[in-house]
Scaffold this motif. Structure first.
Motif, PDB file in Angstrom:
ATOM      1  N   LEU A 121       0.811  -1.210   0.000  1.00  0.00           N
ATOM      2  CA  LEU A 121       0.000   0.000   0.000  1.00  0.00           C
ATOM      3  C   LEU A 121       0.849   1.266   0.000  1.00  0.00           C
ATOM      4  O   LEU A 121       0.602   2.192  -0.776  1.00  0.00           O
ATOM      5  CB  LEU A 121      -0.933  -0.006   1.211  1.00  0.00           C
ATOM      6  N   TRP A 122       1.862   1.318   0.886  1.00  0.00           N
ATOM      7  CA  TRP A 122       2.651   2.541   1.007  1.00  0.00           C
ATOM      8  C   TRP A 122       3.451   2.828  -0.255  1.00  0.00           C
ATOM      9  O   TRP A 122       3.621   3.988  -0.642  1.00  0.00           O
ATOM     10  CB  TRP A 122       3.573   2.455   2.226  1.00  0.00           C
ATOM     11  N   THR A 128       2.516   1.923  -3.272  1.00  0.00           N
ATOM     12  CA  THR A 128       1.526   2.356  -4.249  1.00  0.00           C
ATOM     13  C   THR A 128       1.147   3.819  -4.032  1.00  0.00           C
ATOM     14  O   THR A 128       1.066   4.604  -4.987  1.00  0.00           O
ATOM     15  CB  THR A 128       0.257   1.485  -4.159  1.00  0.00           C
ATOM     16  N   LEU A 129       0.935   4.197  -2.771  1.00  0.00           N
ATOM     17  CA  LEU A 129       0.597   5.586  -2.458  1.00  0.00           C
ATOM     18  C   LEU A 129       1.735   6.529  -2.832  1.00  0.00           C
ATOM     19  O   LEU A 129       1.508   7.615  -3.380  1.00  0.00           O
ATOM     20  CB  LEU A 129       0.266   5.721  -0.965  1.00  0.00           C
ATOM     21  N   THR A 189       1.951   6.883  -6.735  1.00  0.00           N
ATOM     22  CA  THR A 189       0.872   7.717  -7.284  1.00  0.00           C
ATOM     23  C   THR A 189       1.029   9.175  -6.857  1.00  0.00           C
ATOM     24  O   THR A 189       0.666  10.082  -7.606  1.00  0.00           O
ATOM     25  CB  THR A 189      -0.504   7.180  -6.840  1.00  0.00           C
ATOM     26  N   LEU A 190       1.582   9.420  -5.668  1.00  0.00           N
ATOM     27  CA  LEU A 190       1.876  10.791  -5.249  1.00  0.00           C
ATOM     28  C   LEU A 190       2.938  11.414  -6.147  1.00  0.00           C
ATOM     29  O   LEU A 190       2.799  12.564  -6.591  1.00  0.00           O
ATOM     30  CB  LEU A 190       2.337  10.814  -3.791  1.00  0.00           C
ATOM     31  N   ASN A 203      -5.697   6.152 -10.382  1.00  0.00           N
ATOM     32  CA  ASN A 203      -6.128   6.111  -8.980  1.00  0.00           C
ATOM     33  C   ASN A 203      -7.494   5.455  -8.835  1.00  0.00           C
ATOM     34  O   ASN A 203      -7.744   4.730  -7.863  1.00  0.00           O
ATOM     35  CB  ASN A 203      -6.153   7.528  -8.407  1.00  0.00           C
ATOM     36  N   PHE A 257      -7.775   2.292  -6.470  1.00  0.00           N
ATOM     37  CA  PHE A 257      -8.396   2.506  -5.160  1.00  0.00           C
ATOM     38  C   PHE A 257      -9.924   2.553  -5.171  1.00  0.00           C
ATOM     39  O   PHE A 257     -10.543   2.654  -4.114  1.00  0.00           O
ATOM     40  CB  PHE A 257      -7.875   3.812  -4.551  1.00  0.00           C
ATOM     41  N   ASN A 265     -12.208   6.418  -2.821  1.00  0.00           N
ATOM     42  CA  ASN A 265     -10.810   6.537  -2.408  1.00  0.00           C
ATOM     43  C   ASN A 265      -9.926   7.072  -3.529  1.00  0.00           C
ATOM     44  O   ASN A 265      -8.987   7.841  -3.284  1.00  0.00           O
ATOM     45  CB  ASN A 265     -10.284   5.185  -1.933  1.00  0.00           C
ATOM     46  N   TRP A 317      -7.915  10.482  -3.000  1.00  0.00           N
ATOM     47  CA  TRP A 317      -6.454  10.441  -3.082  1.00  0.00           C
ATOM     48  C   TRP A 317      -5.939  11.346  -4.209  1.00  0.00           C
ATOM     49  O   TRP A 317      -4.931  12.028  -4.055  1.00  0.00           O
ATOM     50  CB  TRP A 317      -5.972   9.011  -3.271  1.00  0.00           C
ATOM     51  N   THR A 340      -3.523  14.464  -3.248  1.00  0.00           N
ATOM     52  CA  THR A 340      -2.181  14.544  -3.837  1.00  0.00           C
ATOM     53  C   THR A 340      -2.037  15.767  -4.728  1.00  0.00           C
ATOM     54  O   THR A 340      -0.945  16.344  -4.834  1.00  0.00           O
ATOM     55  CB  THR A 340      -1.853  13.274  -4.640  1.00  0.00           C
TER      56      THR A 340
END
Length: 201
Positions: free
Chosen positions: A23-24, A26-27, A30-31, A52, A56, A60, A64, A68
């Motif tokens: 997850l982290w 992926t986040l 995408t950020l 996204n 998600f 979500n 997100w 971002t």
């Protein structure tokens, strides 16, 4: 770090497993994609939002993308103001800068909901102008919220026929907001003209 199992998961279409286990990462990825989009606009915004949405889901993915974009806009604003202003300012049309400084929040908000204005240009113009950060980020928060909600309805509508009604309603809402903003801006211009005329007299 990629491993053979991931490719099997992708082939099977079980992307959710990758997101759950990483997850982290992926986040973070995408950020970074959104920061690049807000810096150079080499990646279409609709593509970033679609990614996204795919990763998600509707709610979500929308939240997100919105969050971002705010982070990326703030970074680019401060970067333009404190790191690149001397280099960028001579290369930017001064009329754009003056419009931002004269209209502030309204200019940024309108620019955020207009699809033909690059996000990177808005961030740069905001950073090199004298507009306060609070006005810039507030206009970005509200403008991107409306615009991103409409954009995410596009991939959602393509993947789910039930979203068509939501897309139509969102489009009508955006049209109403644009009309109200136009009327408000026209009223402000009229008041400014009367004020300037009175001072001249």
């Amino acid at each position: 770090m990629f491993h053979a199992e991931w490719f099997q998961v992708i082939k099977s279409g079980n992307i959710g497993k990758i997101i759950h286990e990483n997850l982290w990462i992926t986040l973070l990825i995408t950020l970074l994609i959104m920061i690049i989009q807000n810096t150079f606009t080499i990646i279409p915004l609709i593509l970033v939002i679609t990614i996204n949405y795919t990763l998600f889901g509707f709610i979500n993915g929308f939240l997100w993308s919105w969050l971002t974009s705010i982070i990326a806009a703030a970074l680019m604003f401060y970067g333009s103001r404190y790191l690149f202003q001397d280099w960028v300012l001579p290369r930017i049309n001064k009329d754009f800068v003056e419009k931002i400084e004269r209209n502030g929040f309204l200019f940024i908000f309108q620019a955020r909901i207009m699809p033909f204005i690059p996000t990177s240009l808005i961030n740069i113009l905001g950073g090199i102008s004298s507009i306060q950060f609070n006005s810039f980020i507030t206009a970005t928060i509200f403008g991107n919220f409306l615009y991103f909600f409409v954009l995410i309805l596009i991939p959602a509508g393509l993947m789910n026929s039930q979203m068509k009604d939501f897309f139509i309603e969102a489009f009508v809402l955006m049209a109403i907001i644009m009309f109200l903003l136009y009327k408000w801006k026209k009223k402000k211009r009229g008041e400014r003209t009367i004020s300037d005329h009175s001072k001249g007299v």
